[in-house]
Enzyme design. Structure first.
Site, PDB file in Angstrom:
ATOM      1  N   ALA A 142     -12.792 -11.651  65.070  1.00 33.56           N
ATOM      2  CA  ALA A 142     -12.149 -12.806  65.702  1.00 33.56           C
ATOM      3  C   ALA A 142     -12.201 -14.068  64.854  1.00 33.56           C
ATOM      4  O   ALA A 142     -11.613 -15.080  65.228  1.00 33.56           O
ATOM      5  CB  ALA A 142     -12.816 -13.075  67.057  1.00 33.56           C
ATOM      6  N   ASP A 190     -22.289  -6.968  63.588  1.00 38.58           N
ATOM      7  CA  ASP A 190     -21.561  -5.918  62.879  1.00 38.58           C
ATOM      8  C   ASP A 190     -21.002  -4.914  63.891  1.00 38.58           C
ATOM      9  O   ASP A 190     -21.766  -4.196  64.548  1.00 38.58           O
ATOM     10  CB  ASP A 190     -22.523  -5.222  61.900  1.00 38.58           C
ATOM     11  CG  ASP A 190     -21.856  -4.114  61.117  1.00 38.58           C
ATOM     12  OD1 ASP A 190     -20.677  -3.780  61.393  1.00 38.58           O
ATOM     13  OD2 ASP A 190     -22.533  -3.555  60.227  1.00 38.58           O
ATOM     14  N   SER A 204      -2.275  -0.152  61.749  1.00 39.17           N
ATOM     15  CA  SER A 204      -1.538  -0.678  60.595  1.00 39.17           C
ATOM     16  C   SER A 204      -0.293   0.160  60.362  1.00 39.17           C
ATOM     17  O   SER A 204      -0.247   1.342  60.715  1.00 39.17           O
ATOM     18  CB  SER A 204      -2.417  -0.623  59.343  1.00 39.17           C
ATOM     19  OG  SER A 204      -1.644  -0.890  58.188  1.00 39.17           O
ATOM     20  N   TYR A 250      -8.841   4.014  54.397  1.00 36.81           N
ATOM     21  CA  TYR A 250      -8.123   3.046  55.240  1.00 36.81           C
ATOM     22  C   TYR A 250      -6.984   3.739  55.989  1.00 36.81           C
ATOM     23  O   TYR A 250      -6.876   3.612  57.211  1.00 36.81           O
ATOM     24  CB  TYR A 250      -7.576   1.906  54.372  1.00 36.81           C
ATOM     25  CG  TYR A 250      -6.837   0.823  55.139  1.00 36.81           C
ATOM     26  CD1 TYR A 250      -7.491   0.060  56.105  1.00 36.81           C
ATOM     27  CD2 TYR A 250      -5.489   0.554  54.883  1.00 36.81           C
ATOM     28  CE1 TYR A 250      -6.812  -0.928  56.803  1.00 36.81           C
ATOM     29  CE2 TYR A 250      -4.817  -0.441  55.566  1.00 36.81           C
ATOM     30  CZ  TYR A 250      -5.485  -1.186  56.536  1.00 36.81           C
ATOM     31  OH  TYR A 250      -4.805  -2.163  57.221  1.00 36.81           O
ATOM     32  N   LYS A 305      -6.935   4.331  60.025  1.00 34.64           N
ATOM     33  CA  LYS A 305      -5.917   3.694  60.870  1.00 34.64           C
ATOM     34  C   LYS A 305      -5.080   4.738  61.620  1.00 34.64           C
ATOM     35  O   LYS A 305      -4.644   4.504  62.757  1.00 34.64           O
ATOM     36  CB  LYS A 305      -5.008   2.795  60.024  1.00 34.64           C
ATOM     37  CG  LYS A 305      -5.680   1.524  59.518  1.00 34.64           C
ATOM     38  CD  LYS A 305      -6.192   0.650  60.646  1.00 34.64           C
ATOM     39  CE  LYS A 305      -6.567  -0.750  60.167  1.00 34.64           C
ATOM     40  NZ  LYS A 305      -7.220  -1.539  61.229  1.00 34.64           N
TER      41      LYS A 305
HETATM   42  N1  LIG Z   1      -3.365  -8.589  57.042  1.00 32.50           N
HETATM   43  C1  LIG Z   1      -2.600  -7.509  56.953  1.00 32.50           C
HETATM   44  O1  LIG Z   1      -1.679  -7.428  56.127  1.00 32.50           O
HETATM   45  C2  LIG Z   1      -2.821  -6.355  57.914  1.00 32.50           C
HETATM   46  C3  LIG Z   1      -1.820  -5.371  58.022  1.00 32.50           C
HETATM   47  C4  LIG Z   1      -2.031  -4.303  58.888  1.00 32.50           C
HETATM   48  C5  LIG Z   1      -3.197  -4.228  59.637  1.00 32.50           C
HETATM   49  N2  LIG Z   1      -4.147  -5.200  59.503  1.00 32.50           N
HETATM   50  C6  LIG Z   1      -5.366  -5.066  60.295  1.00 32.50           C
HETATM   51  O2  LIG Z   1      -5.570  -6.203  61.097  1.00 32.50           O
HETATM   52  C7  LIG Z   1      -6.972  -6.409  61.304  1.00 32.50           C
HETATM   53  C8  LIG Z   1      -7.326  -7.853  60.919  1.00 32.50           C
HETATM   54  O3  LIG Z   1      -6.992  -8.052  59.540  1.00 32.50           O
HETATM   55  P1  LIG Z   1      -6.700  -9.508  58.956  1.00 32.50           P
HETATM   56  O4  LIG Z   1      -6.107  -9.264  57.589  1.00 32.50           O
HETATM   57  O5  LIG Z   1      -5.951 -10.308  59.944  1.00 32.50           O
HETATM   58  O6  LIG Z   1      -8.136 -10.164  58.868  1.00 32.50           O
HETATM   59  P2  LIG Z   1      -9.164 -10.318  57.657  1.00 32.50           P
HETATM   60  O7  LIG Z   1      -9.360  -9.008  56.953  1.00 32.50           O
HETATM   61  O8  LIG Z   1      -8.788 -11.492  56.823  1.00 32.50           O
HETATM   62  O9  LIG Z   1     -10.466 -10.700  58.468  1.00 32.50           O
HETATM   63  C9  LIG Z   1     -11.157  -9.729  59.181  1.00 32.50           C
HETATM   64  C10 LIG Z   1     -12.352 -10.337  59.913  1.00 32.50           C
HETATM   65  O10 LIG Z   1     -13.179  -9.238  60.284  1.00 32.50           O
HETATM   66  C11 LIG Z   1     -14.526  -9.576  60.059  1.00 32.50           C
HETATM   67  N3  LIG Z   1     -15.277  -8.334  59.862  1.00 32.50           N
HETATM   68  C12 LIG Z   1     -15.210  -7.488  58.807  1.00 32.50           C
HETATM   69  N4  LIG Z   1     -16.038  -6.453  58.980  1.00 32.50           N
HETATM   70  C13 LIG Z   1     -16.653  -6.648  60.178  1.00 32.50           C
HETATM   71  C14 LIG Z   1     -17.621  -5.926  60.923  1.00 32.50           C
HETATM   72  N5  LIG Z   1     -18.142  -4.771  60.460  1.00 32.50           N
HETATM   73  N6  LIG Z   1     -18.021  -6.407  62.122  1.00 32.50           N
HETATM   74  C15 LIG Z   1     -17.541  -7.576  62.595  1.00 32.50           C
HETATM   75  N7  LIG Z   1     -16.603  -8.308  61.940  1.00 32.50           N
HETATM   76  C16 LIG Z   1     -16.180  -7.843  60.756  1.00 32.50           C
HETATM   77  C17 LIG Z   1     -14.497 -10.473  58.829  1.00 32.50           C
HETATM   78  O11 LIG Z   1     -15.661 -11.283  58.749  1.00 32.50           O
HETATM   79  C18 LIG Z   1     -13.222 -11.278  59.066  1.00 32.50           C
HETATM   80  O12 LIG Z   1     -13.494 -12.462  59.797  1.00 32.50           O
HETATM   81  C19 LIG Z   1      -7.690  -5.344  60.450  1.00 32.50           C
HETATM   82  O13 LIG Z   1      -8.018  -4.243  61.268  1.00 32.50           O
HETATM   83  C20 LIG Z   1      -6.625  -4.962  59.432  1.00 32.50           C
HETATM   84  O14 LIG Z   1      -6.806  -3.669  58.918  1.00 32.50           O
HETATM   85  C21 LIG Z   1      -3.983  -6.266  58.673  1.00 32.50           C
END
Ligand SMILES: NC(=O)c1ccc[n+]([C@@H]2O[C@H](COP(=O)([O-])OP(=O)(O)OC[C@H]3O[C@@H](n4cnc5c(N)ncnc54)[C@H](O)[C@@H]3O)[C@@H](O)[C@H]2O)c1
Length: 252
Positions: free
Chosen positions: A15, A64, A144, A158, A162
């Site tokens: 979050a 975590d 994703s 990954y 997913k």
């Molecule tokens: N950004 C993209 O292009 C994209 C595309 C498809 C899917 N996603 C998915 O969306 C979700 C969010 O990605 P994003 O890019 O918006 O965010 P991000 O990767 O920039 O941030 C993720 C957040 O998760 C926290 N985090 C990581 N490991 C953790 C753990 N073990 N426990 C608790 N918190 C943890 C981090 O501290 C960070 O605040 C992810 O599941 C990602 O795979 C992202």
């Protein structure tokens, strides 16, 4: 806060950044109280403070989300604080450096699956009794586009994690449907976040924009808007679905 989610309590993982933080803002605007989980406690405190200044009820839960005992304790603290839990958004996931299958160690494979699917299993398992007790329980899993079609290489753990998350979404939808709990997934395409702003070269950004029918990379709120909808009463008859939110990046 007033809104379609007034009186509801949502727990969101990941979050503190990107899509998770945008989801927190969306659900707060809808009137939900928020339990926010992230392992980056400084960033989490900043998001929580900003939302509270806007009038939201927020509990920051650093931890975590891949550790079962931690997850059980965080869900218990959320329920202790707010007295209920109606919505779970599983946002934890991701990958860092592109790897081939041959370059991937067993430890990296296991870590990738822990992050991208086990965390959602652990959070769902802890939340289910409370979601069943709600009259409108909701789970939204953030998968994703990589689980829908293979385009650029990321990491094998990954994409496998997913894709497994989508199967888990359908399994949970079947299991929890009789209890009135809906379970859905969103499959975002390329989306701006602190991580992707650092990782993507200008050439890659231009290529993604060319390959996307709508011609741009998503903002986190483009994804959060759909997650927010899935949490509202209007989405009450949608379950087991995966909603692509990718601007036409994969047209399959
Ligand atoms: N950004 C993209 O292009 C994209 C595309 C498809 C899917 N996603 C998915 O969306 C979700 C969010 O990605 P994003 O890019 O918006 O965010 P991000 O990767 O920039 O941030 C993720 C957040 O998760 C926290 N985090 C990581 N490991 C953790 C753990 N073990 N426990 C608790 N918190 C943890 C981090 O501290 C960070 O605040 C992810 O599941 C990602 O795979 C992202």
């Amino acid at each position: 806060m007033d809104g379609p989610l007034a009186g509801r309590v949502a727990l969101i993982t990941a979050a503190a950044a990107g899509i998770g933080a945008a989801t927190a803002r969306r659900l707060a605007t809808g009137g939900a109280a928020l339990a926010l989980v992230d392992c980056d406690s400084a960033a989490l405190d900043a998001i929580a403070a900003a939302l509270m200044r806007q009038g939201a009820a927020v509990l920051a839960l650093p931890g975590d989300a891949t550790d079962g005992a931690t997850v059980d304790a965080l869900v218990a603290r959320a329920v202790e604080r707010f007295g209920r839990l109606d919505i779970l958004v599983n946002g934890v996931g991701g990958w860092s450096c592109q790897r081939t299958v041959q370059q991937t160690t067993e430890a990296e494979w296991n870590q990738g699956l822990a992050l991208n699917v086990t965390s959602a299993f652990l959070c769902a398992r802890a939340a289910i009794p409370h979601l069943i007790a709600s009259d409108a329980g909701r789970i939204v899993n953030i998968s994703s586009q990589v689980a829908r079609a293979q385009q650029h290489l990321t990491t094998p753990d990954y994409v496998a994690g997913k894709a497994a998350l989508l199967a888990l979404t359908r399994y949970l939808a079947k299991e929890l449907g009789p209890h009135g709990v809906t379970v859905n997934a969103v499959a975002p395409g390329p989306t701006w976040s602190p991580r992707t702003r650092q990782a993507w070269s200008p050439e890659l950004v231009a290529q993604i924009e060319r390959e996307t029918a709508l011609g741009r990379i998503a903002e986190p709120d483009d994804i959060a808007a759909v997650i927010g909808f899935l949490c509202t009463p209007d989405a009450r008859h949608i379950t087991g679905a995966t909603i692509d939110v990718n601007g036409g990046y994969t047209l399959v």
